[in-house]
Motif scaffolding. Structure first.
Motif, mmCIF file in Angstrom:
data_model
loop_
_atom_site.group_PDB
_atom_site.id
_atom_site.type_symbol
_atom_site.label_atom_id
_atom_site.label_comp_id
_atom_site.label_asym_id
_atom_site.label_seq_id
_atom_site.Cartn_x
_atom_site.Cartn_y
_atom_site.Cartn_z
ATOM 1 N N VAL A 49 5.118 -1.152 -7.098
ATOM 2 C CA VAL A 49 5.052 -0.235 -5.952
ATOM 3 C C VAL A 49 5.848 -0.719 -4.742
ATOM 4 O O VAL A 49 6.129 0.069 -3.832
ATOM 5 C CB VAL A 49 3.586 0.009 -5.520
ATOM 6 C CG1 VAL A 49 2.808 0.707 -6.611
ATOM 7 C CG2 VAL A 49 2.908 -1.303 -5.106
ATOM 8 N N ASN A 50 6.190 -1.995 -4.713
ATOM 9 C CA ASN A 50 6.880 -2.566 -3.552
ATOM 10 C C ASN A 50 8.189 -3.197 -4.017
ATOM 11 O O ASN A 50 8.319 -4.414 -4.111
ATOM 12 C CB ASN A 50 5.981 -3.604 -2.873
ATOM 13 C CG ASN A 50 6.619 -4.242 -1.654
ATOM 14 O OD1 ASN A 50 7.631 -3.764 -1.135
ATOM 15 N ND2 ASN A 50 6.040 -5.335 -1.194
ATOM 16 N N PRO A 51 9.194 -2.372 -4.318
ATOM 17 C CA PRO A 51 10.409 -2.894 -4.943
ATOM 18 C C PRO A 51 11.346 -3.572 -3.954
ATOM 19 O O PRO A 51 11.261 -3.372 -2.739
ATOM 20 C CB PRO A 51 11.062 -1.630 -5.518
ATOM 21 C CG PRO A 51 10.644 -0.544 -4.574
ATOM 22 C CD PRO A 51 9.240 -0.903 -4.143
ATOM 23 N N ASN A 61 6.438 -12.512 -8.309
ATOM 24 C CA ASN A 61 6.715 -12.326 -9.733
ATOM 25 C C ASN A 61 5.521 -11.794 -10.521
ATOM 26 O O ASN A 61 5.697 -10.955 -11.405
ATOM 27 C CB ASN A 61 7.216 -13.629 -10.358
ATOM 28 C CG ASN A 61 7.880 -13.379 -11.699
ATOM 29 O OD1 ASN A 61 8.835 -12.610 -11.800
ATOM 30 N ND2 ASN A 61 7.351 -13.995 -12.741
ATOM 31 N N PRO A 62 4.284 -12.237 -10.230
ATOM 32 C CA PRO A 62 3.153 -11.660 -10.978
ATOM 33 C C PRO A 62 3.025 -10.150 -10.802
ATOM 34 O O PRO A 62 2.498 -9.473 -11.693
ATOM 35 C CB PRO A 62 1.945 -12.391 -10.384
ATOM 36 C CG PRO A 62 2.480 -13.676 -9.858
ATOM 37 C CD PRO A 62 3.840 -13.328 -9.332
ATOM 38 N N LEU A 63 3.504 -9.614 -9.681
ATOM 39 C CA LEU A 63 3.398 -8.179 -9.443
ATOM 40 C C LEU A 63 4.566 -7.408 -10.042
ATOM 41 O O LEU A 63 4.398 -6.279 -10.496
ATOM 42 C CB LEU A 63 3.327 -7.908 -7.931
ATOM 43 C CG LEU A 63 2.022 -8.324 -7.255
ATOM 44 C CD1 LEU A 63 2.167 -8.270 -5.742
ATOM 45 C CD2 LEU A 63 0.880 -7.438 -7.712
ATOM 46 N N ARG A 64 5.737 -7.992 -10.036
ATOM 47 C CA ARG A 64 6.907 -7.265 -10.533
ATOM 48 C C ARG A 64 7.129 -7.464 -12.022
ATOM 49 O O ARG A 64 7.964 -6.785 -12.625
ATOM 50 C CB ARG A 64 8.160 -7.665 -9.753
ATOM 51 C CG ARG A 64 8.613 -9.092 -9.980
ATOM 52 C CD ARG A 64 9.870 -9.423 -9.191
ATOM 53 N NE ARG A 64 10.381 -10.738 -9.539
ATOM 54 C CZ ARG A 64 11.534 -11.224 -9.101
ATOM 55 N NH1 ARG A 64 12.276 -10.498 -8.299
ATOM 56 N NH2 ARG A 64 11.937 -12.427 -9.464
ATOM 57 N N LEU A 116 0.816 -1.220 0.000
ATOM 58 C CA LEU A 116 0.000 0.000 0.000
ATOM 59 C C LEU A 116 0.849 1.269 0.000
ATOM 60 O O LEU A 116 0.325 2.376 0.153
ATOM 61 C CB LEU A 116 -0.925 -0.002 1.219
ATOM 62 C CG LEU A 116 -2.023 -1.073 1.215
ATOM 63 C CD1 LEU A 116 -2.711 -1.133 2.567
ATOM 64 C CD2 LEU A 116 -3.035 -0.799 0.108
ATOM 65 N N GLN A 117 2.171 1.109 -0.164
ATOM 66 C CA GLN A 117 3.106 2.235 -0.199
ATOM 67 C C GLN A 117 3.039 3.065 1.089
ATOM 68 O O GLN A 117 3.008 4.294 1.059
ATOM 69 C CB GLN A 117 2.836 3.131 -1.417
ATOM 70 C CG GLN A 117 2.942 2.395 -2.744
ATOM 71 C CD GLN A 117 2.697 3.283 -3.937
ATOM 72 O OE1 GLN A 117 3.547 4.098 -4.294
ATOM 73 N NE2 GLN A 117 1.532 3.142 -4.558
ATOM 74 N N ILE A 171 15.258 4.603 -13.275
ATOM 75 C CA ILE A 171 14.156 3.825 -12.706
ATOM 76 C C ILE A 171 12.810 4.470 -13.048
ATOM 77 O O ILE A 171 12.632 5.680 -12.911
ATOM 78 C CB ILE A 171 14.313 3.700 -11.182
ATOM 79 C CG1 ILE A 171 15.594 2.923 -10.841
ATOM 80 C CG2 ILE A 171 13.103 3.012 -10.561
ATOM 81 C CD1 ILE A 171 15.895 2.835 -9.357
ATOM 82 N N TYR A 172 11.880 3.624 -13.483
ATOM 83 C CA TYR A 172 10.496 4.026 -13.759
ATOM 84 C C TYR A 172 9.602 3.249 -12.792
ATOM 85 O O TYR A 172 9.577 2.016 -12.822
ATOM 86 C CB TYR A 172 10.120 3.710 -15.206
ATOM 87 C CG TYR A 172 10.963 4.459 -16.221
ATOM 88 C CD1 TYR A 172 10.470 5.589 -16.859
ATOM 89 C CD2 TYR A 172 12.256 4.030 -16.532
ATOM 90 C CE1 TYR A 172 11.241 6.284 -17.802
ATOM 91 C CE2 TYR A 172 13.032 4.710 -17.460
ATOM 92 C CZ TYR A 172 12.518 5.833 -18.090
ATOM 93 O OH TYR A 172 13.283 6.510 -19.006
ATOM 94 N N ARG A 173 8.866 3.957 -11.978
ATOM 95 C CA ARG A 173 8.114 3.323 -10.894
ATOM 96 C C ARG A 173 6.603 3.411 -11.101
ATOM 97 O O ARG A 173 6.082 4.452 -11.535
ATOM 98 C CB ARG A 173 8.455 3.999 -9.555
ATOM 99 C CG ARG A 173 9.919 3.905 -9.160
ATOM 100 C CD ARG A 173 10.184 4.656 -7.861
ATOM 101 N NE ARG A 173 11.597 4.671 -7.538
ATOM 102 C CZ ARG A 173 12.225 3.735 -6.801
ATOM 103 N NH1 ARG A 173 11.517 2.746 -6.283
ATOM 104 N NH2 ARG A 173 13.512 3.810 -6.570
ATOM 105 N N GLN A 174 5.925 2.330 -10.728
ATOM 106 C CA GLN A 174 4.467 2.390 -10.630
ATOM 107 C C GLN A 174 4.070 3.420 -9.575
ATOM 108 O O GLN A 174 4.714 3.524 -8.530
ATOM 109 C CB GLN A 174 3.896 1.035 -10.199
ATOM 110 C CG GLN A 174 3.769 -0.004 -11.276
ATOM 111 C CD GLN A 174 3.103 -1.271 -10.741
ATOM 112 O OE1 GLN A 174 2.840 -1.403 -9.547
ATOM 113 N NE2 GLN A 174 2.833 -2.217 -11.631
#
Length: 598
Positions: A552-554, A462-465, A259-260, A573-576
């Protein structure tokens, strides 16, 4: 005195029942009377020991049991009572041996088998637990408890179908059996049947809304269902019910990270580490958050908990921890540095080997043990630093005096963000293979861009990243002046799917048999666009311009908020900005690719 005579004798059973009900006063009077009449009766001595154990008089109880077994060495109730006493006193192996002895004498007895099975569960001897629980089920197939313990043993042993069969027997006998729904939820979770697991969790919560275990399981399931907001609610409820339950706290930390909300996650991790300072799971969670924030001074120290606290490394084989180097004098000695975790970690931490080699070579010798797929690349890259490099799968590793895992080098070297070594490049490709790829790629025109869209397929996040290949095709399919090359070695089918969606990607990955070969290809590209995986580290270590796409959760190394990396000068770096939303990220990348290729 035979076992059967005493066990079925009226005074023995009557006193046992009184003790079970808590009627210790009457039981003590009856035991005293019985012993006055029969001072050497095994049953009287055993019931007296039972009473003494309940009163906390353990040495006296043991003395009574010694007398009982001297009279009747094969008297099962005395062996069982002695096992109970041994367990209370922490003699777990001894307790197991006594219960096993009782069982061999009287294999049809089963009133105490549940206690034995619970002890074996505690000892984590899951195979033997299943064996004994199965015998118990054969003796009492009508009771839910034996089937529940059998299911639990199978579950902990990783035999999921057998566990499910046993739990179904429990359901048929008593659908309201304690912890049944919760365990079924956990079982289906481990089988990745998340919707079924959630239904069992919800049933458990409806039956007991204050069940912190069910709320914790529900939080874990919601995370897998990609609903971190719901996971946070469930985890917060679990923590409200059981403020010091570590599993709930760790689940809440994971939800907050998705949830950042890293500051709140760090507060929870600090709290967990304060009330459980010796718990490696809490220490590891804290390390990840500290390192992500750039707090390397504290983060590296807590990073040492990874061998027991990290799910990926827990139980991993490693050299004797007592021989790990912690600053001892290396004069005339050999230090063995070895690669750990994944290929990306090995590439990331390889930058520290030259510095530790310089320090060691003033007095001793350094050997670096590399993962075999990285061996050639590392051997060449470290050749100027007088480091002996050996592959991890060599028949016999060389002798050494001390060892240190490569991930512990930053702690040993006192690395902070201010002194982090970040050369433009620090790995060296094979000149012949680099020339081969240069010639192979010469015929094309336009910008040469390598693509990676997935990390390890087995990684839990992996599905999220990972970026769905269809999104790459949608974003880049209309671009002109760009040639895309696949660096995804397991992505041939996805390359074909992208082609059908309008994005042509040149696939040479059949030739990429090692990191050395991949490095030679990457050196001939203008740009690498990748998700968080080992290619990002390889490209960064080569100094090739690299655009890293992060969810969002690197991973901690990429930190938070910044569009550069202190580890790799050539990286952007390009971030969600929103959970699971890659579209704005890819739109930005597309726009900048267009600007580069025009």
């Amino acid at each position: 005195m035979s076992t059967a005579m005493v066990v079925h004798d009226t005074p023995f059973l009557r006193i046992q029942q009184r003790l079970a009900r808590g009627d210790l006063i009457t039981a003590s009077q009856e035991i005293e009377h019985w012993l006055s009449l029969q001072p050497d009766d095994a049953g009287a001595l055993t019931t007296c020991a039972h009473l003494l154990r309940l009163r906390g008089r353990y040495p006296d109880a043991a003395a009574m049991l010694d007398r009982s077994l001297a009279v009747a060495p094969r008297f099962v109730p005395a062996l069982v009572e002695m096992a109970r006493l041994a367990r209370i006193q922490g003699q777990l192996k001894r307790a197991h041996e006594l219960w096993e002895q009782a069982w061999r004498i009287e294999p049809e007895a089963c009133d105490w088998m549940g206690e034995w099975v619970e002890l074996l569960q505690h000892l984590q001897n899951h195979s033997l637990t299943a064996q004994i629980a199965e015998a118990w089920c054969e003796l009492r197939p009508d009771l839910p408890a034996p089937w529940f313990q059998l299911a639990l043993a199978h579950q902990q042993n990783g035999s999921m179908p057998s566990a499910l069969d046993a739990y179904r027997r429990v359901l048929a006998l008593n659908a309201d059996y304690p912890m049944l729904r919760n365990n079924l939820a956990a079982l289906h979770y481990s089988m990745q049947d998340y919707q079924i697991a959630l239904r069992f969790c919800e049933d458990a919560i409806r039956a007991d809304a204050n069940n912190h275990l069910a709320w914790t399981n529900a939080a874990s399931i919601w995370l897998r269902l990609r609903e971190p907001g719901f996971a946070c609610i469930a985890a917060e409820r679990a923590c409200a019910l059981a403020p010091n339950y570590l599993t709930a706290l760790m689940t809440l930390i994971n939800a907050l990270k998705e949830l950042q909300r890293p500051d709140e996650a760090l507060d929870i991790a600090l709290r967990a580490s304060q009330f459980a300072p010796a718990d490696t799971t809490a220490q590891w969670a804290l390390a990840m958050l500290q390192l992500q924030r750039g707090d390397y001074r504290n983060g590296w120290a807590n990073h040492e908990a990874r061998w027991a606290g990290s799910p990926e490394l827990n139980g991993a084989k490693r050299p004797d921890p007592d021989r790990q180097w912690r600053g001892e004098d290396l004069t005339g000695r050999t230090l063995f540095v070895w690669g750990e975790q994944g290929f990306g970690d090995a590439l990331q931490f390889a930058r520290f080997v030259p510095e530790i080699a310089r320090r060691v070579q003033e007095r001793g010798k350094l050997i670096y043990c590399a993962f075999a797929p990285l061996f050639e690349l590392f051997e060449r890259s470290l050749s100027d630093h007088a480091v002996d490099v050996v592959p991890h799968d060599t028949a016999r590793l060389p002798d050494f005096d001390f060892h240190i895992p490569v991930g512990s080098l930053p702690l040993a070297l006192g690395v902070t963000l201010d002194n982090l070594p970040a050369p433009r490049s620090y790995v060296v490709t094979d000149a012949r293979r680099t020339a081969y790829w240069r010639e192979k790629l010469q015929g094309g025109s336009g910008l040469k861009v390598g693509l990676v869209w997935s990390g390890s397929r087995t990684h839990q996040r992996n599905p999220l990243r990972s970026v769905p290949p269809a999104l790459y095709a949608r974003a880049f399919g209309s671009l002109s002046g760009v040639e895309f090359y696949s660096l995804q070695v397991d992505g041939a089918d996805e390359v074909a799917a992208m082609a059908s969606d309008g994005l042509e990607v040149i696939d040479c990955t059949k030739e990429l048999k090692s990191f050395d070969e991949s490095a030679a290809l990457i050196c001939n590209l203008d740009l690498v666009i990748t998700v968080c995986t080992s290619v990002a580290h390889l490209s960064g270590a080569l100094g090739v311009p690299t655009w890293l796409l992060l969810d969002v959760n690197p991973h901690w190394v990429w930190m938070l908020g910044r569009d550069d990396s202190p580890w790799y000068p050539s990286m952007r770096i390009y971030r969600q900005q929103q959970y699971g939303d890659w579209l704005p990220v890819l739109e930005q990348v597309k726009a900048e690719l267009m600007a580069m290729s025009s």
